[in-house]
Design an enzyme around this catalytic site. Structure first.
Site, PDB file in Angstrom:
ATOM      1  CG  HIS A  53     -70.566 -52.542  38.713  1.00 43.28           C
ATOM      2  ND1 HIS A  53     -71.918 -51.553  37.136  1.00 43.28           N
ATOM      3  CD2 HIS A  53     -70.944 -51.122  39.419  1.00 43.28           C
ATOM      4  CE1 HIS A  53     -71.573 -50.163  37.469  1.00 43.28           C
ATOM      5  NE2 HIS A  53     -71.076 -49.881  38.238  1.00 43.28           N
ATOM      6  CG  ASP A  56     -72.852 -55.198  36.904  1.00 46.25           C
ATOM      7  OD1 ASP A  56     -73.396 -55.131  38.072  1.00 46.25           O
ATOM      8  OD2 ASP A  56     -72.225 -54.341  36.662  1.00 46.25           O
ATOM      9  CG  MET A  87     -63.917 -50.028  33.302  1.00 46.06           C
ATOM     10  SD  MET A  87     -65.379 -50.399  34.028  1.00 46.06           S
ATOM     11  CE  MET A  87     -66.622 -49.014  33.022  1.00 46.06           C
ATOM     12  CG  ASP A 244     -69.297 -44.533  31.185  1.00 49.39           C
ATOM     13  OD1 ASP A 244     -67.892 -45.303  30.517  1.00 49.39           O
ATOM     14  OD2 ASP A 244     -69.669 -44.070  32.152  1.00 49.39           O
ATOM     15  CG  ASP A 254     -77.698 -40.657  33.934  1.00 47.82           C
ATOM     16  OD1 ASP A 254     -77.342 -40.736  32.670  1.00 47.82           O
ATOM     17  OD2 ASP A 254     -76.972 -41.361  34.544  1.00 47.82           O
ATOM     18  CG  ASP A 256     -77.716 -43.936  31.412  1.00 54.67           C
ATOM     19  OD1 ASP A 256     -76.548 -43.048  30.992  1.00 54.67           O
ATOM     20  OD2 ASP A 256     -77.546 -44.279  32.237  1.00 54.67           O
TER      21      ASP A 256
HETATM   22  C1  GLT Z   1     -74.544 -46.212  36.761  1.00 54.32           C
HETATM   23  C2  GLT Z   1     -73.874 -44.983  36.104  1.00 54.32           C
HETATM   24  C3  GLT Z   1     -72.950 -44.896  35.378  1.00 54.32           C
HETATM   25  C4  GLT Z   1     -71.494 -45.125  35.461  1.00 54.32           C
HETATM   26  C5  GLT Z   1     -71.817 -47.334  36.372  1.00 54.32           C
HETATM   27  C6  GLT Z   1     -70.446 -47.090  36.926  1.00 54.32           C
HETATM   28  S1  GLT Z   1     -73.110 -47.201  36.727  1.00 54.32           S
HETATM   29  O1  GLT Z   1     -75.217 -46.978  36.099  1.00 54.32           O
HETATM   30  O2  GLT Z   1     -74.897 -44.522  35.899  1.00 54.32           O
HETATM   31  O3  GLT Z   1     -72.713 -43.637  34.651  1.00 54.32           O
HETATM   32  O4  GLT Z   1     -70.915 -45.090  34.629  1.00 54.32           O
HETATM   33  O5  GLT Z   1     -69.741 -47.332  38.405  1.00 54.32           O
HETATM   34 MN    MN Z   2     -71.166 -43.734  33.620  1.00 54.38          MN
HETATM   35 MN    MN Z   3     -75.750 -42.266  33.344  1.00 54.73          MN
END
Ligand code: GLT
Ligand code: MN
Ligand code: MN
Length: 382
Positions: A53, A56, A87, A244, A254, A256
């Site tokens: 970003h 970042d 990206m 992603d 979320d 991740d």
């Molecule tokens: C953020 C979000 C992600 C996005 C990013 C892109 S930022 O961490 O949770 O899923 O891909 O803006």
């Molecule tokens: Mn994402």
């Molecule tokens: Mn996410």
């Protein structure tokens, strides 16, 4: 065999391996890491590229000369290591100015400021050599629906995209946009809540060819959807510009999580769709290490994402080569006879008059056996 090389096209965002373990209930558990050190770490573990970003790398209130110095230092790290910049994206969610949205804010000046910030982020991405620009509308949504008009949101978002496409064309950049959906978090409800919503918006844009999607495993899974099904649709429509990869438990915030850490079977089919479907774009891990980890654990996390992808890839290969499985599939997926073309003379006939509905209804498909074979294969007993 499971050691990644740049040919595998694995990428990480600065915010992923740079994640410091903060959550809504607790402060950071890890120190900040210099983006230059992140680039060196990515090179060391065999990643191909890095994403970011705007903020970042460059603080939101940096002066132009501070910005240029930061970018020069980062560019040198890319040159020294051979790590690709892949990206770029824009942060339209952290600063309080965006607390009620950016492109869909009710305030015209905020919508315009969001566009200006995005244009500057596009310039940065172009300067670093990026060709993909992701837009994740994290704050484009609502809790108080009385305050916002969801049809205006669609119109405003479209207007913003049209403006940005015009800008990219005008500058002569070789840049495409990839739209990333999410159902909720940080907003109660986010507009364009799943990838399908973006696929439906794209044909209504002025430059639909410049815009595709960036589906995220966690985001579709939060909504209880099959991730690989939507990825397949995007790929089939030529719209999978970016992806992603991570993992997620249904019904949670979320998370991740490290790729492959939760949904083994869905991950297998995802990798199968990507590999069999000929996807040749970047494989981005938008995930982060558990909050329990130190910097060594972050490195293990990043290596784990790539290793798991390569293991799934090898399992896909085995599945495609497995004689028993392929024989079964041949029986199940009856060979295509004639391609379907419209019959003007007998449009309603379609199948032979003696088509045996009852026999087909009674026939077993052997899916139990097939699914067990897959399980055995994935568990390594086959
Ligand atoms: C953020 C979000 C992600 C996005 C990013 C892109 S930022 O961490 O949770 O899923 O891909 O803006
Ligand atoms: Mn994402
Ligand atoms: Mn996410």
């Amino acid at each position: 065999m499971y050691t990644p090389t740049p040919q595998d096209r694995f990428t990480f965002g600065l915010w992923t391996v740079g994640n410091r373990g903060r959550d809504p209930f607790g402060v950071e558990t890890r120190p900040p890491v210099d983006p230059v050190d992140i680039v060196h770490m990515l090179a060391e573990i065999g990643a191909w590229g890095v994403n970011l970003h705007d903020n970042d790398l460059v603080p939101i209130d940096a002066t132009p000369s501070e910005r240029d110095a930061i970018v020069a230092r980062f560019t040198k790290a890319l040159d020294d290591t051979g790590v690709q910049f892949v990206m770029g994206t824009v942060n339209l969610f952290t600063d309080p100015v965006f607390k009620d949205g950016a492109f869909t804010s009710n305030v015209p000046e905020i919508r315009r400021y969001a566009l200006r910030k995005t244009i500057e982020a596009i310039d940065l991405a172009a300067e670093l050599g990026g060709k993909i620009f992701v837009l994740w509308g994290g704050r484009e949504g609502a809790e108080v629906n009385a305050a916002k008009n969801p049809m205006d949101a669609v119109k405003r978002f479209r207007e913003a995209l049209n403006y940005l496409c015009e800008y990219v064309i005008d500058q002569g950049y070789e840049m495409k946009f990839a739209l990333e959906a999410k159902p909720n978090e940080p907003r109660g409800d986010i507009y364009f809540s799943s990838t399908g919503a973006y696929l439906a918006l794209i044909p209504t844009l002025e430059h639909p060819d410049m815009v595709g999607v960036n589906p995220e495993f966690a985001h579709e899974t939060m909504a209880g959807l099959s991730f690989h099904h939507i990825v397949a649709q995007a790929l089939e429509q030529g719209k999978l510009f970016h992806i992603d990869l991570n993992d997620q438990k249904i019904g949670r915030f979320d998370q991740d999580l490290r790729f492959g850490s939760e949904n083994y079977k869905e991950s297998f089919f995802l990798v199968k769709v990507l590999e069999d479907g000929g996807y040749d774009g970047p494989l981005h891990f938008d995930a982060h290490a558990y909050r329990t980890e130190d910097l060594e654990g972050v490195k293990e996390f990043a290596k784990g994402c790539m290793r798991s992808y390569l293991i799934f890839k090898e399992k896909v290969h085995r599945f495609n080569e497995d004689e028993e499985i392929q024989q079964l599939l041949k029986e199940i997926q009856a060979a295509d006879e004639e391609p379907l073309t419209y019959d003007r003379v007998r449009p309603g006939q379609l199948v032979a008059p003696d088509f045996d509905r009852r026999a087909w209804g009674a026939k077993g498909y052997a899916y139990e056996r097939l699914d067990q074979l897959l399980f055995d294969l994935m568990m390594g007993v086959r």
